[in-house]
Design a protein around this motif. Structure first.
Motif, PDB file in Angstrom:
ATOM      1  N   ASN A   9       0.912  -1.219   0.126  1.00  0.00           N
ATOM      2  CA  ASN A   9      -0.163  -0.021   0.003  1.00  0.00           C
ATOM      3  C   ASN A   9       1.022   1.213  -0.103  1.00  0.00           C
ATOM      4  O   ASN A   9       1.645   1.478   0.887  1.00  0.00           O
ATOM      5  CB  ASN A   9      -0.915   0.005   1.153  1.00  0.00           C
ATOM      6  N   LEU A  10       0.776   1.895  -1.189  1.00  0.00           N
ATOM      7  CA  LEU A  10       1.738   2.999  -1.096  1.00  0.00           C
ATOM      8  C   LEU A  10       1.215   4.502  -0.585  1.00  0.00           C
ATOM      9  O   LEU A  10       2.094   5.395  -0.356  1.00  0.00           O
ATOM     10  CB  LEU A  10       1.914   3.313  -2.699  1.00  0.00           C
ATOM     11  N   LEU A  11       0.043   4.474  -0.050  1.00  0.00           N
ATOM     12  CA  LEU A  11      -0.500   5.713   0.669  1.00  0.00           C
ATOM     13  C   LEU A  11      -0.660   6.854  -0.444  1.00  0.00           C
ATOM     14  O   LEU A  11       0.313   7.668  -0.696  1.00  0.00           O
ATOM     15  CB  LEU A  11       0.205   6.372   1.619  1.00  0.00           C
ATOM     16  N   ALA A  63      10.468  -9.366  -6.352  1.00  0.00           N
ATOM     17  CA  ALA A  63       9.367 -10.071  -6.736  1.00  0.00           C
ATOM     18  C   ALA A  63       9.117 -10.220  -8.119  1.00  0.00           C
ATOM     19  O   ALA A  63       9.288  -9.529  -9.029  1.00  0.00           O
ATOM     20  CB  ALA A  63       8.163  -9.269  -5.812  1.00  0.00           C
ATOM     21  N   ASP A  64       8.200 -11.401  -8.438  1.00  0.00           N
ATOM     22  CA  ASP A  64       7.852 -11.749  -9.719  1.00  0.00           C
ATOM     23  C   ASP A  64       6.831 -10.911 -10.073  1.00  0.00           C
ATOM     24  O   ASP A  64       6.332 -10.561 -11.333  1.00  0.00           O
ATOM     25  CB  ASP A  64       7.641 -13.205 -10.063  1.00  0.00           C
ATOM     26  N   VAL A  65       5.735 -10.840  -9.018  1.00  0.00           N
ATOM     27  CA  VAL A  65       4.510  -9.780  -9.415  1.00  0.00           C
ATOM     28  C   VAL A  65       4.470  -9.104  -8.077  1.00  0.00           C
ATOM     29  O   VAL A  65       4.741  -9.284  -6.951  1.00  0.00           O
ATOM     30  CB  VAL A  65       3.314 -10.909  -9.189  1.00  0.00           C
ATOM     31  N   ILE A  66       4.186  -7.735  -8.493  1.00  0.00           N
ATOM     32  CA  ILE A  66       3.946  -6.872  -7.539  1.00  0.00           C
ATOM     33  C   ILE A  66       2.555  -6.226  -7.591  1.00  0.00           C
ATOM     34  O   ILE A  66       2.251  -5.543  -8.669  1.00  0.00           O
ATOM     35  CB  ILE A  66       5.285  -5.590  -7.598  1.00  0.00           C
ATOM     36  N   CYS A  67       1.855  -6.345  -6.717  1.00  0.00           N
ATOM     37  CA  CYS A  67       0.456  -5.800  -6.529  1.00  0.00           C
ATOM     38  C   CYS A  67       0.440  -4.197  -5.882  1.00  0.00           C
ATOM     39  O   CYS A  67       1.017  -4.289  -4.398  1.00  0.00           O
ATOM     40  CB  CYS A  67      -0.262  -6.661  -5.674  1.00  0.00           C
ATOM     41  N   LEU A  68       0.187  -3.242  -6.418  1.00  0.00           N
ATOM     42  CA  LEU A  68       0.174  -2.135  -5.639  1.00  0.00           C
ATOM     43  C   LEU A  68      -1.196  -1.400  -5.230  1.00  0.00           C
ATOM     44  O   LEU A  68      -2.244  -1.418  -6.146  1.00  0.00           O
ATOM     45  CB  LEU A  68       0.903  -0.827  -6.376  1.00  0.00           C
ATOM     46  N   GLN A  69      -1.374  -1.134  -4.052  1.00  0.00           N
ATOM     47  CA  GLN A  69      -2.793  -0.355  -3.850  1.00  0.00           C
ATOM     48  C   GLN A  69      -2.242   1.165  -3.722  1.00  0.00           C
ATOM     49  O   GLN A  69      -1.465   1.438  -3.106  1.00  0.00           O
ATOM     50  CB  GLN A  69      -3.037  -1.101  -2.209  1.00  0.00           C
ATOM     51  N   GLU A  70      -3.471   1.829  -3.959  1.00  0.00           N
ATOM     52  CA  GLU A  70      -3.386   3.188  -3.850  1.00  0.00           C
ATOM     53  C   GLU A  70      -2.180   3.932  -4.952  1.00  0.00           C
ATOM     54  O   GLU A  70      -1.773   4.758  -4.362  1.00  0.00           O
ATOM     55  CB  GLU A  70      -3.177   3.562  -2.336  1.00  0.00           C
TER      56      GLU A  70
END
Length: 121
Positions: A9-11, A63-70
Motif C-alpha cells: 500500500n503506497l498511500l 518479486a515476480d509479481v508486485i500488487c500496488l494499492q493506492e
C-alpha cells in the motif's frame, strides 16, 4: 519453481491530508498518529520524499509479481501516442480528455522499463 508476490500500500498522495470541508481540519483517518513526535510531517508524508524509498523497497523485493494499492496514475494530455503500451490504452476520464498512465517513478519496475522484473534468472 517459485513465484514471489509482494502486495504494498503506497498511500496515494490524494489521501495524505484531505481536509474536512465542514470543519476545515484534517480528517481523522488522515491524522497519521504513527508519525513520531519531532518528525517533520512533510518529510514523512511528501510523495517526492517517499517515492525513491518506495521504488528501492520494491526493487529489492525482487518479486515476480508486485500488487500496488493506492497507486495514483498520472494524466497524459495532448501528446499523440502517449499512454500506448502502458496497460491503460484509451481509459480517459470524461472530464479531462487525457489518458491515464503509470507514474514515472514506478516505470523502472516494468520488465521492459529498464529494471526489476525480467532480470532475474
Amino acid at each position: 519453481t517459485f513465484l514471489t508476490v509482494v502486495s504494498y500500500n503506497l498511500l496515494a498522495p490524494v489521501y495524505v491530508r484531505p481536509i474536512d470541508l465542514r470543519t476545515g481540519s484534517v480528517q481523522e483517518f488522515a491524522s497519521f498518529g504513527w508519525i513520531r513526535e519531532g518528525e517533520e510531517t512533510e518529510d514523512v508524508l511528501s510523495f517526492d520524499a517517499r517515492s525513491p524509498r518506495l521504488l528501492g523497497i520494491l526493487e529489492r523485493s525482487e518479486a515476480d509479481v508486485i500488487c500496488l494499492q493506492e497507486l495514483q496514475l498520472e494524466r497524459v494530455r495532448g501528446v499523440e501516442g502517449q499512454g500506448q503500451g502502458d496497460g491503460f490504452g484509451d481509459n480517459a476520464a470524461a472530464d479531462s480528455g487525457g489518458r491515464l498512465a503509470l507514474p514515472g517513478w514506478i516505470r523502472p519496475l516494468l520488465v521492459d522499463g529498464g529494471g526489476g522484473g525480467g532480470s532475474r534468472p
